[in-house]
Motif scaffolding. Structure first.
Motif, PDB file in Angstrom:
ATOM      1  N   LYS A 190     -15.565  70.457 125.616  1.00  0.00           N
ATOM      2  CA  LYS A 190     -15.500  69.521 126.751  1.00  0.00           C
ATOM      3  C   LYS A 190     -15.032  70.214 128.021  1.00  0.00           C
ATOM      4  O   LYS A 190     -15.079  69.641 129.101  1.00  0.00           O
ATOM      5  CB  LYS A 190     -14.552  68.355 126.423  1.00  0.00           C
ATOM      6  N   ILE A 191     -14.511  71.443 127.890  1.00  0.00           N
ATOM      7  CA  ILE A 191     -14.000  72.162 129.062  1.00  0.00           C
ATOM      8  C   ILE A 191     -15.170  72.892 129.728  1.00  0.00           C
ATOM      9  O   ILE A 191     -15.811  73.732 129.093  1.00  0.00           O
ATOM     10  CB  ILE A 191     -12.897  73.168 128.659  1.00  0.00           C
ATOM     11  N   PRO A 192     -15.458  72.573 130.992  1.00  0.00           N
ATOM     12  CA  PRO A 192     -16.600  73.219 131.647  1.00  0.00           C
ATOM     13  C   PRO A 192     -16.431  74.739 131.670  1.00  0.00           C
ATOM     14  O   PRO A 192     -15.357  75.232 132.034  1.00  0.00           O
ATOM     15  CB  PRO A 192     -16.555  72.650 133.073  1.00  0.00           C
ATOM     16  N   GLY A 193     -17.460  75.466 131.261  1.00  0.00           N
ATOM     17  CA  GLY A 193     -17.408  76.922 131.293  1.00  0.00           C
ATOM     18  C   GLY A 193     -17.047  77.553 129.955  1.00  0.00           C
ATOM     19  O   GLY A 193     -17.300  78.733 129.726  1.00  0.00           O
ATOM     20  N   ILE A 194     -16.465  76.744 129.063  1.00  0.00           N
ATOM     21  CA  ILE A 194     -16.129  77.308 127.748  1.00  0.00           C
ATOM     22  C   ILE A 194     -17.367  77.231 126.851  1.00  0.00           C
ATOM     23  O   ILE A 194     -18.009  76.192 126.751  1.00  0.00           O
ATOM     24  CB  ILE A 194     -14.962  76.536 127.086  1.00  0.00           C
ATOM     25  N   GLU A 195     -17.700  78.350 126.210  1.00  0.00           N
ATOM     26  CA  GLU A 195     -18.826  78.322 125.265  1.00  0.00           C
ATOM     27  C   GLU A 195     -18.388  78.849 123.903  1.00  0.00           C
ATOM     28  O   GLU A 195     -17.514  79.721 123.800  1.00  0.00           O
ATOM     29  CB  GLU A 195     -20.017  79.124 125.811  1.00  0.00           C
ATOM     30  N   LEU A 196     -18.988  78.300 122.868  1.00  0.00           N
ATOM     31  CA  LEU A 196     -18.723  78.742 121.506  1.00  0.00           C
ATOM     32  C   LEU A 196     -19.514  80.014 121.233  1.00  0.00           C
ATOM     33  O   LEU A 196     -20.641  80.152 121.705  1.00  0.00           O
ATOM     34  CB  LEU A 196     -19.220  77.703 120.513  1.00  0.00           C
ATOM     35  N   ILE A 197     -18.954  80.914 120.452  1.00  0.00           N
ATOM     36  CA  ILE A 197     -19.689  82.117 120.069  1.00  0.00           C
ATOM     37  C   ILE A 197     -20.654  81.768 118.938  1.00  0.00           C
ATOM     38  O   ILE A 197     -21.777  82.258 118.878  1.00  0.00           O
ATOM     39  CB  ILE A 197     -18.715  83.238 119.649  1.00  0.00           C
ATOM     40  N   CYS A 198     -20.184  80.920 118.012  1.00  0.00           N
ATOM     41  CA  CYS A 198     -21.066  80.360 116.985  1.00  0.00           C
ATOM     42  C   CYS A 198     -20.382  79.147 116.389  1.00  0.00           C
ATOM     43  O   CYS A 198     -19.209  78.902 116.642  1.00  0.00           O
ATOM     44  CB  CYS A 198     -21.397  81.405 115.910  1.00  0.00           C
ATOM     45  N   GLU A 199     -21.128  78.380 115.610  1.00  0.00           N
ATOM     46  CA  GLU A 199     -20.560  77.209 114.936  1.00  0.00           C
ATOM     47  C   GLU A 199     -19.492  77.665 113.949  1.00  0.00           C
ATOM     48  O   GLU A 199     -19.769  78.539 113.127  1.00  0.00           O
ATOM     49  CB  GLU A 199     -21.655  76.504 114.132  1.00  0.00           C
ATOM     50  N   PRO A 200     -18.290  77.103 113.970  1.00  0.00           N
ATOM     51  CA  PRO A 200     -17.304  77.499 112.962  1.00  0.00           C
ATOM     52  C   PRO A 200     -17.742  77.029 111.568  1.00  0.00           C
ATOM     53  O   PRO A 200     -18.045  75.853 111.394  1.00  0.00           O
ATOM     54  CB  PRO A 200     -16.029  76.757 113.387  1.00  0.00           C
ATOM     55  N   GLU A 201     -17.833  77.967 110.627  1.00  0.00           N
ATOM     56  CA  GLU A 201     -18.170  77.576 109.255  1.00  0.00           C
ATOM     57  C   GLU A 201     -16.917  77.275 108.462  1.00  0.00           C
ATOM     58  O   GLU A 201     -16.930  76.498 107.522  1.00  0.00           O
ATOM     59  CB  GLU A 201     -18.936  78.712 108.558  1.00  0.00           C
TER      60      GLU A 201
END
Ligand SMILES: *Cc1c(COP(=O)(O)O)cnc(C)c1O
Length: 479
Positions: free
Chosen positions: A393-404
């Motif tokens: 929800k924080i603008p600019g933050i991106e995930l590196i991959c889906e946490p498994e």
């Protein structure tokens, strides 16, 4: 002569404190540990200062006797405050450990009784306990009852035990080692390459298999590489998968790799040091499908079962192979050889004499039962999912991959890669300097990333909220 001996006995009597002295010593130690525990949810998790270390660096082999209270004071001033506090729930760096209280009580009894856990003949109780723990951990990942293994000091030594067993089973010798190929992912733990080196296999070819976009081994690429290697006259011999990588918590496609290993007759090893105990949860079992087909595996109770540091489990199906690598018959051990009811840990690991480390796991399991462990693992998975959702929800933050599993890998992306490096580096420094919560950084695909690994049994919603708020606030200030 007798008088002189008696004199030495008197001089050494200090090593055997009487009941009253033991109570006094215990009282001071408990004052320290109770104080530590009563404040564990308040204090900082990281202090970048080092202290002078003066007391700790000085030679302790001196005649001087210090009181227990002054010794505790030394620990309080020089040891306890500095660096990382891995017992804190604020520890979300690397792969957190644990430190449940009842394990410490198991260690206390283990140290006082000092049972000889290396050899069945010396302590049938300690060895039965160890072997039962190994069987029950094997059961979690679907291993058969006749699989064997060892309670080692940690995942690194457990991986070593498995890989030298593979060496024996596969007949890797000076005759063929330069043609031998070992496959792993670039995200495999570095202790695997260390084990290959210690195990005398550094001349073998180490192949890092390409990964998919979730940082899992690409099974097709693995198979193609094996085919190519065979065509080139090489000897594909061992494949290592991870069930929970350190960087992103990714689980390699265990079942597909199992089938490839079977088809091409490779020894299949799974490093589940971090992720393995999540297989205790029914809803997670599908993710681990295929691990039961592996030849060997490693799980770390000092991670996934929240124990204090010092326990990693090696599991091996082929008992001849693990025995071939580790067993020994010495003249001075001849009394022990006759009793064959259970395999002895000394024949299954590099250690002979070892800490009676089974008790630190057996006692908590007996006292708490398995359910609180499962609930705690489930809480960690849910916290990771929650953290992921809130960070997104924080603008600019991106995930590196889906946490498994329970690692959330992310970064701040402002659109300019050169700027991203600086921003994320500053962000992790700020988090660590604040010290209330500890996250660590890594590099994935050349990018500077931040990771929160949620695995401490003391990590709850409050501290995860603190980490999210901290990131949100810093990102807001920078844009
Ligand atoms: C922690 C870890 C290891 C090393 O185990 P130690 O207990 O630190 O020796 C190996 N592999 C993975 C995936 C790990 O998370």
């Amino acid at each position: 002569m007798r008088e002189a001996i008696k004199r030495q006995q008197e001089l050494s009597a200090d090593l055997e404190p009487n009941e009253k002295k033991r109570a006094d010593l215990r009282e001071e130690v408990l004052r320290f540990t109770e104080d530590f525990l009563n404040n564990i949810y308040e204090g900082k998790v990281f202090n970048p200062e080092e202290g002078t270390g003066e007391v700790l660096r000085s030679n302790p082999m001196q005649a001087t006797q210090h009181s227990i209270s002054s010794v505790i004071a030394m620990l309080e001033s020089e040891m306890e405050p500095y660096g990382l506090n891995p017992a804190s729930g604020g520890h979300l760096g690397y792969i957190p450990g644990g430190g449940i209280y009842t394990a410490a009580l198991g260690d206390y009894i283990a140290d006082i009784t000092n049972k000889y856990a290396g050899v069945y003949y010396a302590s049938p109780g300690a060895v039965r306990m160890e072997n039962a723990l190994i069987r029950s951990i094997g059961e979690i990942i679907g291993y058969p009852e006749d699989a064997v293994g060892n309670l080692a000091s940690g995942g690194s030594v457990a991986n070593l035990i498995c890989l030298v067993s593979a060496r024996e089973a596969k007949g890797i010798t000076s005759e063929n080692i330069r043609k031998t190929v070992i496959y792993s992912s670039a995200h495999g733990h570095h202790c695997l390459q260390k084990a290959v080196r210690i195990g005398g296999m550094k001349e073998a070819i180490w192949r890092e298999v390409p990964l998919d976009n979730q940082y899992r081994i690409d099974a097709n690429a693995l198979e193609n590489q094996i085919k190519e290697d065979k065509k080139a006259g090489l000897l594909p011999t061992i494949v290592i998968a991870s069930a929970g990588t350190t960087d992103t918590g990714s689980i390699d496609p265990l079942d597909e790799i199992a089938n490839i290993a079977q088809e091409y007759d490779l020894w299949y090893h799974v490093d589940a040091a971090y992720g393995g105990f999540f297989a205790l949860l029914d809803e997670m079992k599908p993710k681990f499908k295929g691990i039961e087909k592996s030849d060997s595996a490693v799980l770390d109770p000092h991670k996934g079962l929240f124990l204090p540091y010092g326990l990693g489990v090696a599991l091996v199906k082929n008992r001849e192979a693990i025995l071939e690598a580790h067993h020994y018959q010495a003249n001075y051990m001849q009394d022990t050889a006759a009793v064959k009811t259970e395999l002895s840990p000394a024949d299954l690991s590099p250690e002979l004499t070892k800490h009676f480390r089974g008790l630190r796991l057996w006692m908590p399991l007996k006292l708490h039962g398995i359910e609180p462990f499962k609930a705690c693992l489930k809480e960690k998975l849910m916290l990771a999912e929650y953290m992921k959702q809130e960070l997104m929800k924080i603008p600019g933050i991106e995930l590196i991959c889906e946490p498994e599993l329970s690692v959330v890998a992310f970064r701040y992306n402002c659109g300019d890669e050169a700027e991203n490096e600086k921003l994320n580096e500053r962000l992790i420094k700020d988090i660590q300097a604040d010290g209330r919560v500890f996250l660590s950084s890594s590099r994935v695909d050349g990018k500077f990333i931040i990771r929160a690994a949620i695995l401490s049994f003391r990590t709850h919603l409050e501290i995860v909220d603190y980490a999210i708020d901290f990131v949100r606030e810093r990102v807001r200030q920078k844009t």
